[in-house]
Write a protein that holds these residues in place. Sequence first.
Motif, PDB file in Angstrom:
ATOM      1  N   LEU A 197      -2.846   4.897  -7.234  1.00 46.89           N
ATOM      2  CA  LEU A 197      -4.031   4.052  -7.379  1.00 46.89           C
ATOM      3  C   LEU A 197      -5.197   4.596  -6.555  1.00 46.89           C
ATOM      4  O   LEU A 197      -4.997   5.237  -5.523  1.00 46.89           O
ATOM      5  CB  LEU A 197      -3.708   2.630  -6.918  1.00 46.89           C
ATOM      6  CG  LEU A 197      -2.616   1.904  -7.711  1.00 46.89           C
ATOM      7  CD1 LEU A 197      -2.244   0.605  -7.001  1.00 46.89           C
ATOM      8  CD2 LEU A 197      -3.071   1.626  -9.131  1.00 46.89           C
ATOM      9  N   PRO A 198      -6.426   4.339  -7.000  1.00 49.04           N
ATOM     10  CA  PRO A 198      -7.597   4.762  -6.220  1.00 49.04           C
ATOM     11  C   PRO A 198      -7.595   4.106  -4.847  1.00 49.04           C
ATOM     12  O   PRO A 198      -7.157   2.964  -4.689  1.00 49.04           O
ATOM     13  CB  PRO A 198      -8.779   4.249  -7.063  1.00 49.04           C
ATOM     14  CG  PRO A 198      -8.233   4.081  -8.444  1.00 49.04           C
ATOM     15  CD  PRO A 198      -6.797   3.697  -8.272  1.00 49.04           C
ATOM     16  N   GLU A 199      -8.084   4.820  -3.857  1.00 50.37           N
ATOM     17  CA  GLU A 199      -8.056   4.323  -2.486  1.00 50.37           C
ATOM     18  C   GLU A 199      -8.839   3.023  -2.332  1.00 50.37           C
ATOM     19  O   GLU A 199      -8.441   2.133  -1.568  1.00 50.37           O
ATOM     20  CB  GLU A 199      -8.618   5.383  -1.540  1.00 50.37           C
ATOM     21  CG  GLU A 199      -7.693   6.572  -1.321  1.00 50.37           C
ATOM     22  CD  GLU A 199      -6.339   6.161  -0.744  1.00 50.37           C
ATOM     23  OE1 GLU A 199      -6.312   5.292   0.159  1.00 50.37           O
ATOM     24  OE2 GLU A 199      -5.312   6.691  -1.211  1.00 50.37           O
ATOM     25  N   ASN A 200      -9.949   2.882  -3.037  1.00 53.97           N
ATOM     26  CA  ASN A 200     -10.761   1.665  -2.880  1.00 53.97           C
ATOM     27  C   ASN A 200     -10.026   0.423  -3.385  1.00 53.97           C
ATOM     28  O   ASN A 200     -10.236  -0.680  -2.876  1.00 53.97           O
ATOM     29  CB  ASN A 200     -12.104   1.817  -3.609  1.00 53.97           C
ATOM     30  CG  ASN A 200     -11.929   1.944  -5.121  1.00 53.97           C
ATOM     31  OD1 ASN A 200     -11.133   2.747  -5.608  1.00 53.97           O
ATOM     32  ND2 ASN A 200     -12.692   1.157  -5.872  1.00 53.97           N
ATOM     33  N   ILE A 201      -9.142   0.594  -4.357  1.00 58.60           N
ATOM     34  CA  ILE A 201      -8.351  -0.536  -4.859  1.00 58.60           C
ATOM     35  C   ILE A 201      -7.391  -1.011  -3.776  1.00 58.60           C
ATOM     36  O   ILE A 201      -7.197  -2.215  -3.564  1.00 58.60           O
ATOM     37  CB  ILE A 201      -7.563  -0.129  -6.125  1.00 58.60           C
ATOM     38  CG1 ILE A 201      -8.513   0.252  -7.261  1.00 58.60           C
ATOM     39  CG2 ILE A 201      -6.613  -1.238  -6.565  1.00 58.60           C
ATOM     40  CD1 ILE A 201      -9.431  -0.867  -7.690  1.00 58.60           C
ATOM     41  N   LYS A 202      -6.807  -0.083  -3.072  1.00 58.30           N
ATOM     42  CA  LYS A 202      -5.808  -0.420  -2.054  1.00 58.30           C
ATOM     43  C   LYS A 202      -6.418  -1.040  -0.800  1.00 58.30           C
ATOM     44  O   LYS A 202      -5.700  -1.422   0.121  1.00 58.30           O
ATOM     45  CB  LYS A 202      -4.991   0.828  -1.696  1.00 58.30           C
ATOM     46  CG  LYS A 202      -4.084   1.279  -2.840  1.00 58.30           C
ATOM     47  CD  LYS A 202      -3.169   2.407  -2.436  1.00 58.30           C
ATOM     48  CE  LYS A 202      -3.895   3.726  -2.334  1.00 58.30           C
ATOM     49  NZ  LYS A 202      -2.974   4.854  -2.085  1.00 58.30           N
ATOM     50  N   SER A 251      -6.805  -6.887   0.458  1.00 55.42           N
ATOM     51  CA  SER A 251      -5.879  -7.374   1.488  1.00 55.42           C
ATOM     52  C   SER A 251      -4.452  -7.567   0.976  1.00 55.42           C
ATOM     53  O   SER A 251      -3.498  -7.516   1.759  1.00 55.42           O
ATOM     54  CB  SER A 251      -6.389  -8.694   2.068  1.00 55.42           C
ATOM     55  OG  SER A 251      -6.482  -9.676   1.049  1.00 55.42           O
ATOM     56  N   ILE A 252      -4.295  -7.754  -0.314  1.00 54.61           N
ATOM     57  CA  ILE A 252      -2.954  -7.984  -0.855  1.00 54.61           C
ATOM     58  C   ILE A 252      -2.054  -6.772  -0.635  1.00 54.61           C
ATOM     59  O   ILE A 252      -0.838  -6.905  -0.483  1.00 54.61           O
ATOM     60  CB  ILE A 252      -3.026  -8.347  -2.372  1.00 54.61           C
ATOM     61  CG1 ILE A 252      -1.713  -9.013  -2.814  1.00 54.61           C
ATOM     62  CG2 ILE A 252      -3.330  -7.129  -3.237  1.00 54.61           C
ATOM     63  CD1 ILE A 252      -1.790  -9.636  -4.196  1.00 54.61           C
ATOM     64  N   PHE A 253      -2.655  -5.579  -0.565  1.00 52.96           N
ATOM     65  CA  PHE A 253      -1.872  -4.358  -0.385  1.00 52.96           C
ATOM     66  C   PHE A 253      -1.377  -4.196   1.055  1.00 52.96           C
ATOM     67  O   PHE A 253      -0.542  -3.338   1.335  1.00 52.96           O
ATOM     68  CB  PHE A 253      -2.693  -3.129  -0.793  1.00 52.96           C
ATOM     69  CG  PHE A 253      -2.856  -2.985  -2.282  1.00 52.96           C
ATOM     70  CD1 PHE A 253      -1.901  -2.334  -3.044  1.00 52.96           C
ATOM     71  CD2 PHE A 253      -3.956  -3.523  -2.928  1.00 52.96           C
ATOM     72  CE1 PHE A 253      -2.036  -2.208  -4.412  1.00 52.96           C
ATOM     73  CE2 PHE A 253      -4.110  -3.408  -4.301  1.00 52.96           C
ATOM     74  CZ  PHE A 253      -3.144  -2.758  -5.051  1.00 52.96           C
ATOM     75  N   ARG A 301       0.836  -1.207   0.000  1.00 53.94           N
ATOM     76  CA  ARG A 301       0.000   0.000   0.000  1.00 53.94           C
ATOM     77  C   ARG A 301       0.873   1.260   0.000  1.00 53.94           C
ATOM     78  O   ARG A 301       0.543   2.265  -0.623  1.00 53.94           O
ATOM     79  CB  ARG A 301      -0.919  -0.020   1.228  1.00 53.94           C
ATOM     80  CG  ARG A 301      -1.977   1.080   1.249  1.00 53.94           C
ATOM     81  CD  ARG A 301      -2.952   0.886   2.397  1.00 53.94           C
ATOM     82  NE  ARG A 301      -3.808  -0.279   2.180  1.00 53.94           N
ATOM     83  CZ  ARG A 301      -3.775  -1.403   2.905  1.00 53.94           C
ATOM     84  NH1 ARG A 301      -2.897  -1.499   3.916  1.00 53.94           N
ATOM     85  NH2 ARG A 301      -4.575  -2.409   2.647  1.00 53.94           N
ATOM     86  N   ASN A 302       2.035   1.170   0.677  1.00 56.35           N
ATOM     87  CA  ASN A 302       2.942   2.316   0.748  1.00 56.35           C
ATOM     88  C   ASN A 302       4.027   2.281  -0.326  1.00 56.35           C
ATOM     89  O   ASN A 302       4.379   3.314  -0.888  1.00 56.35           O
ATOM     90  CB  ASN A 302       3.595   2.368   2.133  1.00 56.35           C
ATOM     91  CG  ASN A 302       2.593   2.705   3.229  1.00 56.35           C
ATOM     92  OD1 ASN A 302       1.814   3.646   3.092  1.00 56.35           O
ATOM     93  ND2 ASN A 302       2.602   1.936   4.297  1.00 56.35           N
ATOM     94  N   SER A 303       4.548   1.101  -0.617  1.00 56.68           N
ATOM     95  CA  SER A 303       5.647   1.030  -1.590  1.00 56.68           C
ATOM     96  C   SER A 303       5.196   1.286  -3.017  1.00 56.68           C
ATOM     97  O   SER A 303       6.006   1.649  -3.875  1.00 56.68           O
ATOM     98  CB  SER A 303       6.339  -0.336  -1.499  1.00 56.68           C
ATOM     99  OG  SER A 303       5.454  -1.383  -1.835  1.00 56.68           O
ATOM    100  N   LEU A 304       3.899   1.127  -3.284  1.00 55.45           N
ATOM    101  CA  LEU A 304       3.388   1.336  -4.650  1.00 55.45           C
ATOM    102  C   LEU A 304       2.646   2.665  -4.794  1.00 55.45           C
ATOM    103  O   LEU A 304       1.840   2.843  -5.710  1.00 55.45           O
ATOM    104  CB  LEU A 304       2.461   0.174  -5.042  1.00 55.45           C
ATOM    105  CG  LEU A 304       3.111  -1.220  -5.089  1.00 55.45           C
ATOM    106  CD1 LEU A 304       2.077  -2.270  -5.482  1.00 55.45           C
ATOM    107  CD2 LEU A 304       4.286  -1.254  -6.055  1.00 55.45           C
ATOM    108  N   LYS A 305       2.947   3.623  -3.912  1.00 54.63           N
ATOM    109  CA  LYS A 305       2.271   4.920  -3.969  1.00 54.63           C
ATOM    110  C   LYS A 305       2.470   5.635  -5.295  1.00 54.63           C
ATOM    111  O   LYS A 305       1.616   6.404  -5.742  1.00 54.63           O
ATOM    112  CB  LYS A 305       2.762   5.815  -2.823  1.00 54.63           C
ATOM    113  CG  LYS A 305       2.086   5.544  -1.495  1.00 54.63           C
ATOM    114  CD  LYS A 305       2.512   6.551  -0.435  1.00 54.63           C
ATOM    115  CE  LYS A 305       1.744   6.331   0.854  1.00 54.63           C
ATOM    116  NZ  LYS A 305       2.139   7.302   1.915  1.00 54.63           N
TER     117      LYS A 305
END
Length: 282
Positions: free
Chosen positions: A246-251, A254-256, A238-242
């Motif tokens: 990406l839209p917040e709902n995608i993140k 659980s994989i993020f 969630r942080n390393s792929l900032k």
Amino acid sequence: MKKNFRKYSPGKGQRPSHEEAEGEVRAKKHLGQHFLKDEDVAEKIGDTLSYSGYKHVLEIGPGMGVLTKYILRKEIDVHVIEIDTESVAYLQEHYPQLQGKVHEKDFLKHDLSEIFGQEQFAIIGNFPYNISTQIVFKMLELRQYIPEFSGMFQKEVAQRICEKEGSKTYGILSVLVQAFYEAEYLFTVPPSVFNPPPKVDSGVLRLSRKEDFSLPCNEKLFFRVVKTAFQQRRKTLRNSLKSFDLPENIKEDSIFGQRPEQLSTTQFIELTQIIEPHAVRD
């Protein structure tokens, strides 16, 4: 092909070293050269390929040909690529069967289609430590032509390539290689079988291209996702792929919430599929 290999241990009765018999080429530090001098180890490496399903094999950095002689015994068209002028002269003098097949080129820069056209070929070698990972990345670029790859690396690099998720050494090379190839660590080789001896152990691995090596996602994006994720491997995705914005709902998936070393190659493909509809095209 499935062979069992054990850690190599030099002992009594081993065959005379190549270096002792024909030590005519000086190892050059700036080229990262450590000449393999043990015939038994050379023969074992030569046997790591199956030599089936393709007509050609390319040896990288043959030096004085201690490995080359065992490849030449196989029913295969053998080419070697060598940047060291002194080694090239030695090979041309001592291996007449390689006439026209000794390429004095830099593997990392040379267009291999000039040698093999569009035909399949395997790669083998005792790879210089200082460019070994670059060799693997170029192999991946040419994966549609390379069904098999084997050779010797610094032990920790060979292990990293073959490592599975959940390990601290699992990283970019592990994921990218295993997306397209089955990776197998074969055996460990001690410093004593080289001239000059390196300061670390070496490891021999084999990569066998998967029957279906196309990915069910954008491959260029897959490479980008993997490399970006591991640049900050201690952070969650969630942080390393900032940088992908990406839209917040995608993140919320659980994989993020996981760190990159927790994801298998298959999960990285799934992650790329999630990101793909939202990724900005290069």
